[in-house]
Enzyme design. Structure first.
Site, PDB file in Angstrom:
ATOM      1  CB  ILE A 279      -1.007  -0.014   1.177  1.00 38.81           C
ATOM      2  CG1 ILE A 279      -2.086   1.023   0.979  1.00 38.81           C
ATOM      3  CG2 ILE A 279      -0.303   0.125   2.505  1.00 38.81           C
ATOM      4  CD1 ILE A 279      -3.274   0.861   1.912  1.00 38.81           C
TER       5      ILE A 279
ATOM      6  CG  HIS B  18       3.796  -9.286   5.364  1.00 34.85           C
ATOM      7  ND1 HIS B  18       3.380  -9.230   6.684  1.00 34.85           N
ATOM      8  CD2 HIS B  18       4.392  -8.110   5.110  1.00 34.85           C
ATOM      9  CE1 HIS B  18       3.720  -8.057   7.200  1.00 34.85           C
ATOM     10  NE2 HIS B  18       4.347  -7.360   6.269  1.00 34.85           N
ATOM     11  CG  LEU B  19       9.494 -12.283   1.148  1.00 35.63           C
ATOM     12  CD1 LEU B  19      10.650 -12.175   2.130  1.00 35.63           C
ATOM     13  CD2 LEU B  19       9.739 -13.417   0.156  1.00 35.63           C
TER      14      LEU B  19
END
Length: 136
Positions: free
Chosen positions: A34, A101-102
């Site tokens: 984002i 998360h990567l």
């Protein structure tokens, strides 16, 4: 797969959020960050709700390997400069979303000053996949 009510990444994995998904399979969902740090900045998120990289165990070794593989694959398919890639995980307590998360970023050399700090590998707050693997 474990899902946590109220988790934005669980909602994205379940298709309950209007996020642009650039890759999806049985294990992962990939979408743009984002607040991108560079031209290509994607999050590779596990369908299974694992709170963070610090929670990973020896049983997750192949999961981390696949996270890396999918991250590189998405960057390559989207035309990223594969010679200038930054992959990594935010390390607790410095992760804002409690869902594994990567980050896959390219070109890393085009990141601004703040992003270079936030995504600086080998710090207390951002670690490489190799560091995570060494802990498993």
């Amino acid at each position: 797969m474990t899902q946590v009510p109220g988790c934005v990444f669980c909602r994205i994995c379940n298709g309950q959020d209007p996020t642009e998904v650039v890759y999806k399979d049985d294990e992962f969902v990939v979408f743009p960050d984002i607040k991108p740090a560079s031209k290509h900045h994607y999050l590779i998120v596990t369908h299974e709700h694992i709170p963070n990289a610090k929670q990973l165990t020896q049983e997750h070794k192949s999961l981390v390997e696949r996270l890396i593989q999918v991250g590189r694959q998405v960057l390559s398919e989207r035309g990223a400069d594969m010679t200038d890639v930054r992959l990594g995980f935010h390390w607790p307590p410095f992760n804002s979303i409690q869902h594994l998360h990567l980050h896959a970023i390219s070109p890393a050399s085009n990141m601004g000053f703040a992003s270079r700090l936030i995504f600086r590998p080998g710090t207390w707050w951002f670690v490489s996949p190799e560091y995570v693997m060494s802990r498993l």
